[in-house]
Design a protein around this motif. Structure first.
Motif, PDB file in Angstrom:
ATOM      1  N   ALA A   6      36.317  43.596  39.651  1.00 17.29           N
ATOM      2  CA  ALA A   6      37.311  43.949  40.649  1.00 17.29           C
ATOM      3  C   ALA A   6      37.885  45.315  40.295  1.00 17.29           C
ATOM      4  CB  ALA A   6      38.414  42.906  40.672  1.00 17.29           C
ATOM      5  N   VAL A   8      40.682  47.002  39.915  1.00 20.30           N
ATOM      6  CA  VAL A   8      42.132  46.874  39.777  1.00 20.30           C
ATOM      7  C   VAL A   8      42.667  48.111  39.084  1.00 20.30           C
ATOM      8  CG1 VAL A   8      44.007  45.479  38.843  1.00 20.30           C
ATOM      9  CG2 VAL A   8      41.885  44.393  39.543  1.00 20.30           C
ATOM     10  N   THR A 174      44.561  46.287  43.849  1.00 20.79           N
ATOM     11  CA  THR A 174      43.111  46.101  43.880  1.00 20.79           C
ATOM     12  C   THR A 174      42.542  46.838  45.070  1.00 20.79           C
ATOM     13  OG1 THR A 174      43.428  43.893  42.988  1.00 20.79           O
ATOM     14  CG2 THR A 174      41.271  44.371  43.898  1.00 20.79           C
TER      15      THR A 174
END
Ligand SMILES: [Zn+2]
Length: 424
Positions: A6, A8, A174
């Motif tokens: 992800a 982030v 995110t």
């Protein structure tokens, strides 16, 4: 570690508190500290981890899901200790502020004001809020404002904390649109061998070795040893608070270095065509017979997993994927003839007992990691007949740390032809 990465990003802000209750926020960070301590204490006592959140939440004077976030972070620290021993066993006797971790729209909230600021509201205690506006760099404010108005970014948890007595809010966002290239489409694999005092890198394509680099950072080994000795001394004298202060300083020092080293790895990797960064998977290391003093030393001096995580996170933002390989024999195998024997390696010196090939042993390990990475991607890994000369750069504790990768390089003669200048 999974392949899913992800994107982030953590955005850091200072809090301009306008509700005139900064002390409420400080009290909440002290409460977060006692939640953290209690969680660690119960875990050390052997209480079932599943039972800990409820036991701690009953006594905590915090918003319930904020308590849960702090408990989860503490258990994460325990898990990290058991799995990887990155920073030693977490302490449950520290005092002072601990970051208040909160869920967006539950423990804290953000909104755009009419004059273009970002207003915050943190539920420091149940039904008690700290309010004001965020201050910070334009870059971070821009991303946050975008996140508040578009679907491209999603706002996640945040931590309220005191940094040099200044209240701050670190917000995780995110990116939902930016993607990391599928590693199957990589054209270069970069093998990363992490050691107690260096990181060795090798870039391999289907044409052969593109380049190699060894980044030395002797001060990490030195400083960690120094802190370790000091901590032992005050521990033996029974001074817990000094011990904890030292531990905090050591952790900050190491984290700072981790960010620099990981940035360096990503910068170096970017120059190659469609790179994929390859690490050794420590989970697979556990059953390996190669797990011995070398491994223990590496784990002790550099928080291995933290460096991998940090690098993988930075790489993801460049669209660069990361892969993990089984580390078995990576330090014993001859990259040229494949002969594998423990005796091939003697500290920083590698000499193949079969073909006589000589090399800097960490560089050799990074070649093997790259080769395994190539195989994992189903490449036809070419036979290696010779390796490029190893270049070394030394990272200083200050000053040169942000310099480009190769300009400070000191060329040393780690040659594949038998003339080898091992200076360590
Ligand atoms: Zn050999």
């Amino acid at each position: 570690m999974t392949d899913a990465q992800a994107l982030v990003k953590t955005l850091d802000f200072q809090l301009d508190i306008q509700s005139d209750n900064e002390s409420l926020l400080y009290d909440a960070t002290l409460e977060a500290r006692s939640v953290y301590n209690e969680t660690i204490r119960l875990a050390k006592e052997g209480v079932d981890w599943d039972a800990i959140p409820d036991r701690v939440a009953d006594d905590a004077n915090l918003v319930k899901n904020t308590t849960q976030r702090v408990v989860a972070k503490a258990l994460g620290a325990m898990e990290n200790y058991y799995e990887y021993d990155d920073f030693g066993q977490p302490s449950h006797t520290k005092d002072g502020a601990y970051p208040l971790r909160a869920n967006y729209e539950e423990g804290y909230n953000l909104s755009l004001t009419d004059n273009g600021d970002v207003a915050f509201r943190i539920s420091a205690k149940p039904y008690k809020h700290v309010k004001g506006v965020l201050k910070g760099s334009d870059a971070h404010l821009d991303i946050l404002k975008t996140a508040l108005t578009s679907d491209e970014w999603k706002i996640g948890t945040a931590e309220a904390l005191f940094h040099n007595d200044t209240p701050e809010l670190h917000v995780n966002v995110t990116n939902t649109e930016q993607t990391v290239r599928d590693k199957q489409y990589s054209r270069t694999v970069v093998g990363v061998d992490v050691n107690e005092d260096n990181v060795a890198l090798t870039a391999l394509s289907e044409d052969g070795i593109e380049d190699s680099l060894v980044i030395d950072f002797p001060e990490i080994k030195f400083e960690r040893h120094r802190y370790f000795t000091m901590r032992k001394r005050v521990q033996n004298a029974g001074k817990n608070s000094i011990h904890d202060t030292l531990e905090g300083r050591e952790e900050r020092f190491v984290r700072d270095r981790l960010h620099k080293v990981s940035r360096h790895i990503v910068e170096w990797s970017r120059q190659f065509e469609k790179p994929c960064i390859v690490f050794e998977d420590l989970k697979e290391m556990r059953d390996s017979i190669d797990y011995g003093t070398r491994m223990n030393r590496r784990l002790h001096h550099l928080p291995f997993r933290a460096l991998q995580f940090c690098t993988s996170y930075k790489a993801a933002f460049e669209g660069i994927p990361t892969a993990w390989i089984n580390p078995e024999y990576t330090s014993q195998r001859c990259p040229l003839c494949g002969h594998t024997e423990r005796a091939n390696r003697n500290k920083k010196r590698f000499k193949c007992r079969d073909c006589g090939h000589q090399d800097h042993s960490d560089r050799g390990a990074s070649v093997n990691i790259a080769v395994k990475g190539g195989k994992k991607l189903d490449w036809n890994v070419p036979a290696l007949n010779s390796l490029p000369t190893v270049r070394k750069v030394r990272r200083r504790a200050s000053g040169a740390v942000d310099a480009p990768t190769v300009t400070q390089s000191t060329v040393r003669g780690y040659q594949a032809d038998g003339r080898m200048g091992v200076s360590d």
